[in-house]
Structure formats: C-alpha cells, structure tokens
Design a protein around this motif. Structure first.
Motif, PDB file in Angstrom:
ATOM      1  N   LEU A 192       7.978  40.343   6.782  1.00 63.24           N
ATOM      2  CA  LEU A 192       7.314  39.815   7.970  1.00 63.24           C
ATOM      3  C   LEU A 192       8.282  38.930   8.744  1.00 63.24           C
ATOM      4  CD1 LEU A 192       3.893  38.723   6.393  1.00 63.24           C
ATOM      5  CD2 LEU A 192       4.524  40.970   7.313  1.00 63.24           C
ATOM      6  N   ASP A 193       8.263  39.058  10.058  1.00 61.84           N
ATOM      7  CA  ASP A 193       9.128  38.221  10.893  1.00 61.84           C
ATOM      8  C   ASP A 193       8.562  36.815  11.058  1.00 61.84           C
ATOM      9  OD1 ASP A 193      10.933  40.297  11.304  1.00 61.84           O
ATOM     10  OD2 ASP A 193       9.848  41.056  13.043  1.00 61.84           O
ATOM     11  N   ALA A 194       7.236  36.685  10.945  1.00 63.11           N
ATOM     12  CA  ALA A 194       6.587  35.389  11.131  1.00 63.11           C
ATOM     13  C   ALA A 194       5.212  35.440  10.467  1.00 63.11           C
ATOM     14  CB  ALA A 194       6.457  35.062  12.617  1.00 63.11           C
ATOM     15  N   TRP A 195       4.570  34.272  10.359  1.00 65.42           N
ATOM     16  CA  TRP A 195       3.229  34.218   9.779  1.00 65.42           C
ATOM     17  C   TRP A 195       2.245  35.095  10.531  1.00 65.42           C
ATOM     18  CZ3 TRP A 195       2.832  32.220   5.143  1.00 65.42           C
ATOM     19  CH2 TRP A 195       3.661  31.179   4.746  1.00 65.42           C
ATOM     20  N   SER A 196       2.478  35.280  11.832  1.00 70.74           N
ATOM     21  CA  SER A 196       1.556  36.063  12.659  1.00 70.74           C
ATOM     22  C   SER A 196       1.444  37.513  12.202  1.00 70.74           C
ATOM     23  CB  SER A 196       2.004  36.015  14.125  1.00 70.74           C
ATOM     24  OG  SER A 196       3.338  36.488  14.261  1.00 70.74           O
ATOM     25  N   GLY A 197       2.368  37.973  11.364  1.00 74.22           N
ATOM     26  CA  GLY A 197       2.317  39.349  10.869  1.00 74.22           C
ATOM     27  C   GLY A 197       1.507  39.520   9.605  1.00 74.22           C
ATOM     28  N   TRP A 198       0.730  38.505   9.220  1.00 75.57           N
ATOM     29  CA  TRP A 198       0.008  38.543   7.941  1.00 75.57           C
ATOM     30  C   TRP A 198      -0.935  39.732   7.812  1.00 75.57           C
ATOM     31  CZ3 TRP A 198      -5.366  38.005   7.777  1.00 75.57           C
ATOM     32  CH2 TRP A 198      -5.988  37.588   8.963  1.00 75.57           C
ATOM     33  N   ARG A 199      -1.467  40.228   8.947  1.00 75.12           N
ATOM     34  CA  ARG A 199      -2.394  41.367   8.889  1.00 75.12           C
ATOM     35  C   ARG A 199      -1.702  42.658   8.463  1.00 75.12           C
ATOM     36  NH1 ARG A 199      -4.332  38.446  13.294  1.00 75.12           N
ATOM     37  NH2 ARG A 199      -6.544  37.834  13.165  1.00 75.12           N
ATOM     38  N   ASP A 200      -0.378  42.674   8.457  1.00 76.54           N
ATOM     39  CA  ASP A 200       0.353  43.863   8.011  1.00 76.54           C
ATOM     40  C   ASP A 200       0.348  43.998   6.491  1.00 76.54           C
ATOM     41  OD1 ASP A 200       0.989  44.447  10.635  1.00 76.54           O
ATOM     42  OD2 ASP A 200       2.921  43.412  10.573  1.00 76.54           O
ATOM     43  N   CYS A 201      -0.087  42.967   5.807  1.00 72.05           N
ATOM     44  CA  CYS A 201      -0.134  43.015   4.343  1.00 72.05           C
ATOM     45  C   CYS A 201      -1.436  43.650   3.871  1.00 72.05           C
ATOM     46  CB  CYS A 201      -0.015  41.598   3.769  1.00 72.05           C
ATOM     47  SG  CYS A 201       1.599  40.835   4.071  1.00 72.05           S
ATOM     48  N   PRO A 202      -1.413  44.325   2.735  1.00 69.02           N
ATOM     49  CA  PRO A 202      -2.632  44.963   2.213  1.00 69.02           C
ATOM     50  C   PRO A 202      -3.678  43.924   1.834  1.00 69.02           C
ATOM     51  CG  PRO A 202      -0.849  45.059   0.602  1.00 69.02           C
ATOM     52  CD  PRO A 202      -0.244  44.566   1.867  1.00 69.02           C
ATOM     53  N   ALA A 203      -4.932  44.250   2.079  1.00 74.84           N
ATOM     54  CA  ALA A 203      -6.037  43.343   1.773  1.00 74.84           C
ATOM     55  C   ALA A 203      -6.627  43.665   0.403  1.00 74.84           C
ATOM     56  CB  ALA A 203      -7.114  43.444   2.848  1.00 74.84           C
ATOM     57  N   ASP A 204      -7.149  42.638  -0.269  1.00 75.11           N
ATOM     58  CA  ASP A 204      -7.846  42.876  -1.528  1.00 75.11           C
ATOM     59  C   ASP A 204      -9.312  43.190  -1.247  1.00 75.11           C
ATOM     60  OD1 ASP A 204      -9.108  40.469  -0.932  1.00 75.11           O
ATOM     61  OD2 ASP A 204      -8.113  39.319  -2.508  1.00 75.11           O
ATOM     62  N   GLU A 205     -10.127  43.248  -2.280  1.00 78.31           N
ATOM     63  CA  GLU A 205     -11.529  43.635  -2.118  1.00 78.31           C
ATOM     64  C   GLU A 205     -12.322  42.649  -1.270  1.00 78.31           C
ATOM     65  OE1 GLU A 205     -13.002  44.078  -6.055  1.00 78.31           O
ATOM     66  OE2 GLU A 205     -11.931  45.969  -6.432  1.00 78.31           O
ATOM     67  N   GLN A 206     -11.838  41.417  -1.172  1.00 71.64           N
ATOM     68  CA  GLN A 206     -12.518  40.397  -0.384  1.00 71.64           C
ATOM     69  C   GLN A 206     -11.876  40.184   0.975  1.00 71.64           C
ATOM     70  OE1 GLN A 206     -12.293  37.275  -3.445  1.00 71.64           O
ATOM     71  NE2 GLN A 206     -14.506  37.415  -3.658  1.00 71.64           N
ATOM     72  N   GLY A 207     -10.970  41.070   1.340  1.00 69.13           N
ATOM     73  CA  GLY A 207     -10.339  40.992   2.651  1.00 69.13           C
ATOM     74  C   GLY A 207      -9.227  39.970   2.757  1.00 69.13           C
ATOM     75  N   ARG A 208      -8.759  39.445   1.635  1.00 73.22           N
ATOM     76  CA  ARG A 208      -7.697  38.454   1.654  1.00 73.22           C
ATOM     77  C   ARG A 208      -6.328  39.131   1.562  1.00 73.22           C
ATOM     78  NH1 ARG A 208      -9.997  35.078  -3.340  1.00 73.22           N
ATOM     79  NH2 ARG A 208      -9.636  37.178  -4.164  1.00 73.22           N
ATOM     80  N   ARG A 209      -5.343  38.516   2.204  1.00 74.70           N
ATOM     81  CA  ARG A 209      -3.986  39.057   2.213  1.00 74.70           C
ATOM     82  C   ARG A 209      -3.028  37.982   1.715  1.00 74.70           C
ATOM     83  NH1 ARG A 209      -4.653  43.619   5.872  1.00 74.70           N
ATOM     84  NH2 ARG A 209      -6.704  43.403   6.848  1.00 74.70           N
ATOM     85  N   ALA A 210      -2.120  38.362   0.838  1.00 74.71           N
ATOM     86  CA  ALA A 210      -1.213  37.413   0.203  1.00 74.71           C
ATOM     87  C   ALA A 210       0.192  37.559   0.763  1.00 74.71           C
ATOM     88  CB  ALA A 210      -1.200  37.623  -1.312  1.00 74.71           C
ATOM     89  N   VAL A 211       0.777  36.432   1.173  1.00 71.38           N
ATOM     90  CA  VAL A 211       2.108  36.419   1.778  1.00 71.38           C
ATOM     91  C   VAL A 211       3.034  35.553   0.936  1.00 71.38           C
ATOM     92  CG1 VAL A 211       3.471  35.820   3.816  1.00 71.38           C
ATOM     93  CG2 VAL A 211       1.140  36.717   4.090  1.00 71.38           C
TER      94      VAL A 211
END
Length: 210
Positions: free
Chosen positions: A62-81
C-alpha cells in the motif's frame, strides 16, 4: 489535637487519595505513537510509517493508509494492515519499549481503527528475543498495574521451563473505549534444543463495541 489540625490532615489525605485514584485511572492519549484505537483511519498520518502491506496478502503493498480497502476482509469486514516505523523518525527501527515488533492495524467496515496488534519479532537477535516476555509487563505498567484479569496456563506434555521459568499467561483489562489483551509465553517445546525456545509477547488493543 485541635479540630483545625484534624481537618487539615484529613484534607491532605483526601487530596492524596484523589490524586492517586486519578493517576491509576488515567488512560494514555495514544496507544501507539499517534495512533489510538477508535480513531478514523482518515486521521492516520502517513508521515512516520512505511512498508504498509496487507496482513492477509503480504505481497500486496500500500502506498498510504488510504489504500486499506485493497486488503482482503475477514468475516466481520475488518481489514488488517501491516506497517513499520520510518527509519528517518525511528533510527532504532520498529521497536516498542526497546523490543523489535511486528505491527498490525485492524480497520473495520466503518473506516475506524478497531484494533492494534503488537507482536514481538521472532526473528530478532537472540540476546534481544530472550527478553521478549518482558514487553507484557511494560504494557501492563503503561495502562496501570491494577485491574488486570490474568490466567496462568499449565505446560502441555513435554514442554519445559527456560532458565527455571515456565510462562504462558493471558491478561485482560477493560479501559474506556477498548479492551487490552496481553499474552506472554516463555518455554521450550519438546523438539527444541538448548538454544531454541518460545519467548514472545502479543498485545491486542481492541475497540469496545458497547
């Protein structure tokens, strides 16, 4: 003893008690540098942090925090960076209280930092890694020594103490807005030689949902 003297002593004791209680209940403004669990991801500064990547897909940078949605989500919709400290602002590397660590920010579907994971680095040099279990004590001290609910787990078959110490501990504490979990381990597995052992601390700071 004069009544005025009694009142003065009582007032002093009361003030001391109030100040001690306020200190014991104080919560750090930030959980990690300028990051606080519960803050909007849009408020995370890009300065001071490098090597952002998806914890669930390490090759996805990721180039910045704003790209967090590019990470895969878990069953609860959370993404880990995953992230590291910028060497320009942290010459000692990515460390917490002197311990090399692996850092992960968990972001929920409301674009809020819902958690922080701080894990001692298992690849750190031996003379540093052998002290990894001490990070748990430092974290507990930072958030106040009182109010922790700790459970000691027993060795499983074949597990041995290291230097006479066996440690498998899970401690939890509620503070305003979040739950703290500190897991510490220090032992040797049956298949490990004298120079190998498990020594680690995992800290989870999680946003309270109610």
């Amino acid at each position: 003893m004069k009544c005025s003297t009694c009142i003065a002593i009582f007032a002093t004791l009361l003030l001391t008690f109030v100040m001690h209680s306020a200190s014991a209940q104080a919560v750090p403004s930030y959980d990690l540098r300028d990051i606080t669990v519960g803050m909007p991801v849009g408020n995370l500064p890009n300065e001071g942090y490098v090597n952002l990547s998806c914890a669930g897909a390490p090759d996805r940078k990721l180039d910045a925090w704003s790209g967090w949605r590019d990470c895969p989500a878990d069953e609860q919709g959370r993404r880990a960076v995953r992230f590291e400290f910028d060497p320009e602002t942290s010459q000692d590397g990515t460390k917490v209280a002197g311990h090399p660590v692996l850092l992960t920010a968990v972001i929920d579907d409301k674009a809020t930092v819902s958690g922080l994971n701080i894990e001692t680095d298992p690849k750190a040099r031996l003379y540093i890694r052998k002290k990894a279990f001490l990070l748990g004590n430092q974290v507990k001290s930072r958030y106040g020594a009182d109010g922790w609910d700790c459970k000691e787990l027993q060795p499983t078959a074949g597990e041995q103490p290291v230097g006479g110490v066996f440690l498998r501990e899970v401690c939890k504490k509620n503070i305003p807005g979040r739950m703290l979990t500190v897991e510490r381990e220090l032992f040797r597995k049956p298949d490990q030689d004298i120079k190998s052992f498990v020594d680690q601390t995992l800290v989870r700071i999680t946003k309270q949902t109610n």
